[in-house]
Design an enzyme around this catalytic site. Structure first.
Site, PDB file in Angstrom:
ATOM      1  N   LYS A 171      -6.169  73.880  57.145  1.00 52.55           N
ATOM      2  CA  LYS A 171      -5.287  74.896  56.596  1.00 52.55           C
ATOM      3  C   LYS A 171      -5.029  76.020  57.603  1.00 52.55           C
ATOM      4  O   LYS A 171      -4.375  75.809  58.616  1.00 52.55           O
ATOM      5  CB  LYS A 171      -5.891  75.433  55.295  1.00 52.55           C
ATOM      6  CG  LYS A 171      -6.363  74.342  54.319  1.00 52.55           C
ATOM      7  CD  LYS A 171      -5.282  73.340  53.954  1.00 52.55           C
ATOM      8  CE  LYS A 171      -5.681  72.438  52.787  1.00 52.55           C
ATOM      9  NZ  LYS A 171      -6.802  71.522  53.067  1.00 52.55           N
ATOM     10  N   TYR A 206     -11.009  72.798  44.055  1.00 51.58           N
ATOM     11  CA  TYR A 206     -10.217  71.673  44.540  1.00 51.58           C
ATOM     12  C   TYR A 206     -10.610  70.424  43.757  1.00 51.58           C
ATOM     13  O   TYR A 206     -11.789  70.145  43.565  1.00 51.58           O
ATOM     14  CB  TYR A 206     -10.469  71.501  46.032  1.00 51.58           C
ATOM     15  CG  TYR A 206      -9.800  70.307  46.666  1.00 51.58           C
ATOM     16  CD1 TYR A 206      -8.430  70.078  46.528  1.00 51.58           C
ATOM     17  CD2 TYR A 206     -10.546  69.401  47.415  1.00 51.58           C
ATOM     18  CE1 TYR A 206      -7.820  68.990  47.118  1.00 51.58           C
ATOM     19  CE2 TYR A 206      -9.951  68.311  48.026  1.00 51.58           C
ATOM     20  CZ  TYR A 206      -8.582  68.103  47.865  1.00 51.58           C
ATOM     21  OH  TYR A 206      -7.986  67.028  48.456  1.00 51.58           O
ATOM     22  N   ARG A 229     -19.989  60.267  69.035  1.00 51.57           N
ATOM     23  CA  ARG A 229     -20.218  60.685  67.654  1.00 51.57           C
ATOM     24  C   ARG A 229     -21.116  61.909  67.576  1.00 51.57           C
ATOM     25  O   ARG A 229     -21.138  62.616  66.571  1.00 51.57           O
ATOM     26  CB  ARG A 229     -20.849  59.529  66.881  1.00 51.57           C
ATOM     27  CG  ARG A 229     -20.766  59.703  65.367  1.00 51.57           C
ATOM     28  CD  ARG A 229     -21.091  58.431  64.596  1.00 51.57           C
ATOM     29  NE  ARG A 229     -22.517  58.178  64.522  1.00 51.57           N
ATOM     30  CZ  ARG A 229     -23.122  57.120  65.026  1.00 51.57           C
ATOM     31  NH1 ARG A 229     -22.412  56.218  65.689  1.00 51.57           N
ATOM     32  NH2 ARG A 229     -24.426  56.958  64.899  1.00 51.57           N
ATOM     33  N   ASP A 288     -16.975  78.052  50.024  1.00 48.97           N
ATOM     34  CA  ASP A 288     -15.785  77.486  50.647  1.00 48.97           C
ATOM     35  C   ASP A 288     -14.775  78.627  50.785  1.00 48.97           C
ATOM     36  O   ASP A 288     -14.203  79.086  49.803  1.00 48.97           O
ATOM     37  CB  ASP A 288     -15.212  76.358  49.789  1.00 48.97           C
ATOM     38  CG  ASP A 288     -13.991  75.684  50.418  1.00 48.97           C
ATOM     39  OD1 ASP A 288     -13.294  76.326  51.222  1.00 48.97           O
ATOM     40  OD2 ASP A 288     -13.735  74.510  50.073  1.00 48.97           O
TER      41      ASP A 288
END
Length: 543
Positions: free
Chosen positions: A359, A261, A208, A334
């Protein structure tokens, strides 16, 4: 992480050679670096092996007995060998040829000042040809990971070679980066564990907290963004949430923009207030409201997309950063729609740049990932929360990102080209009411986009002349693009936001958040321009 270095090290010039030992003329100087910023240590604990690679310009050579010390089965599955397993092989150190033992060995052409280099004594296993065991105190450089050689000035070269060709944390002569599939990293003994806990020995410790394959992807992204540090995570939405949890305290204040978004909007407007965090929403171009809010409130963070989703509005990042910094607020952009190829948000003044790597970064519609890049100080705070929440990126996904970035600049160039030409064609078409694309002079922030973007992206949003059913008919008559969410991949994708993302709202609810019934978002892939043009014009004729 414990990574073996070799007893025989050469400064090699940047030449592709068939010789697996990377022999060649020794190079006395270390290249200068282009970004002007030192990248962060991606490890949980002391210095990184990658920083050693980058700070010294070294390329490792395997010892003659390397193959003998790996089983036949391990050689067949070398892509899955944990670095710790390789390190545990019984190799020794030849002190006479080890890494330079003083900071004076670092060439002054490195942009980071020497006072940022820490010399940390500590036992490390190094590689020698005779197979015997010994340890020595080697220099460990802090704060110099992921620096980029000055001869890699373009995004095209960086996307291919950063984090890999110039050195990586994985000791291998494989051309491509191996996938290290492991959930934990072992220690040779308790003393080594104590050294790790006290910062004298490097390890990820647990899956992790990091992975060497993921580190390669992070360093490649840092180079592209011009960032000191990058943290990759399981998705873009997760990266947004962790960033806000890390940087906005309870009782803080966040400013964001109207067009964004939808899931980000939901989190900011419904979840943050439950933690006592105030939220102010402004139009992307409303600098008066921004300045007024900064003056009236103790704002912690300004968070925006640029370009935004789905109307591709552009925020003046340089101006916003100056205003926010003058009032002590951080700025996070972003930049998913822009990509680091088209826009360098950090260079424009932003403190953090965030992306859904699902993306354009991955680029093949086959991986979920997100990341934040910025200074080591800021990203380390995000990393702490990320380690608690646990949304770690799978190393196989990290490998897909590394592979995808190899062609990032080529894909983005093609998508920029196709989108720009189609935006002009759509704007002139009688059945199109309006086109939203930063590259058009009709776009409200075209002047801003020209200043801060080198390309305008591969997504074009437009409104057909009609209603929801008119837009539906247009999409259903297309042959090439997929009717799907997401964008930025090799395949063209089209969606109708009113249905794809806002169908649970009534028409009045969609109008309230600015989503028009006839709006279409078209993400251009890398298909031939003429094929896409013919398909779109045919679908328009059908409505």
């Amino acid at each position: 992480m414990a990574v073996s270095s070799c007893a025989r090290v050469l400064h090699c010039s940047f030449v592709c050679r068939p010789d697996p030992h990377f022999t060649g003329n020794p190079r006395t100087e270390i290249p200068s670096f282009s970004t002007g910023k030192a990248s962060s240590l991606p490890f949980h604990g002391g210095s990184s092996a990658s920083s050693l690679f980058f700070s010294s310009g070294l390329i490792l050579k395997f010892p003659p007995n390397f193959v003998r010390q790996l089983s036949t089965k391990a050689r067949r599955n070398c892509s899955n060998i944990g670095v710790a397993q390789v390190v545990a092989a019984s190799w020794s150190n030849n002190p006479s040829s080890a890494v330079p033992a003083s900071a004076t060995a670092v060439n002054p052409t490195i942009t980071a000042p020497l006072d940022e280099i820490s010399i940390v004594p500590g036992p490390q296993v190094v590689v020698d040809g005779d197979g015997s065991n010994s340890t020595t105190n080697n220099v460990q450089f802090k704060g110099l990971a992921a620096l980029t050689a000055s001869f890699l000035r373009s995004d095209g070269s960086l996307s291919v070679h950063a984090g890999e060709r110039l050195g990586r944390v994985i000791v291998t002569d494989a051309l491509t980066t191996p996938i290290v599939n492991t959930s934990a990293y072992f220690f040779k003994n308790t003393d080594q564990l104590i050294d790790f806990k006290e910062g004298h020995f490097d390890s990820f410790e647990y899956g992790r907290y990091g992975n060497p394959t993921t580190v390669v992807a992070e360093e490649k992204l840092s180079a592209l963004e011009g960032a000191e540090s990058t943290q990759l995570m399981a998705s873009g939405m997760y990266a947004s949430i962790v960033m806000m949890f890390a940087l906005v305290p309870a009782g803080g204040h966040i400013i964001t923009t109207t067009d964004c978004y939808r899931k980000t909007r939901i989190f900011i407007e419904t979840m943050l207030p439950k933690m006592g965090i105030m939220v102010t929403v402004i139009d992307p171009a409303d600098m008066e409201s921004l300045e007024s809010t900064l003056e009236k409130h103790d704002v912690t963070l300004f968070f925006t997309e640029s370009p935004t989703n789905p109307y591709l509005r552009c925020v003046d990042i340089e101006l916003v950063s100056k205003l926010c910094h003058s009032h002590g607020a951080l700025v996070c952009v972003d930049g998913t729609f822009a990509t680091p190829v088209n826009q360098k948000a950090l260079a424009l003044g932003a403190d953090i740049v965030l992306h859904s790597a699902t993306k354009y970064i991955g680029g093949h519609n086959d991986v979920l990932a997100g990341y934040v890049s910025g200074s080591e100080k800021i990203i380390s705070e995000v990393r702490k929360i990320h380690h608690i929440f646990g949304g770690a990126l799978n190393p196989n996904a990290a490998y897909l990102l590394i592979r995808g970035m190899k062609t990032l600049h080529l894909r983005v160039q093609q998508q920029n080209f196709t989108a720009s030409r189609m935006a002009e064609i759509l704007e002139a078409h009688p059945k199109v009411a309006r086109v939203h694309y930063p590259g058009l002079s009709s776009h409200p922030e075209h002047h801003i986009a020209k200043q801060q973007m080198t390309g305008f992206g591969g997504v074009v949003s437009f409104e057909v002349d009609g209603d929801l059913m008119t837009a539906k008919k247009f999409i259903d008559n297309l042959k090439i693009p997929y009717n799907a969410p997401s964008f930025g991949g090799c395949e063209s994708i089209v969606d109708q936001p009113a249905i794809m993302s806002y169908w649970d709202l009534k028409e009045s609810g969609r109008a309230k958040v600015g989503i028009k019934e006839s709006l279409i978002r078209f993400s251009f892939g890398i298909e031939d321009f003429e094929d896409l043009k013919a398909d779109i014009l045919h679908a328009l004729e059908a409505i």
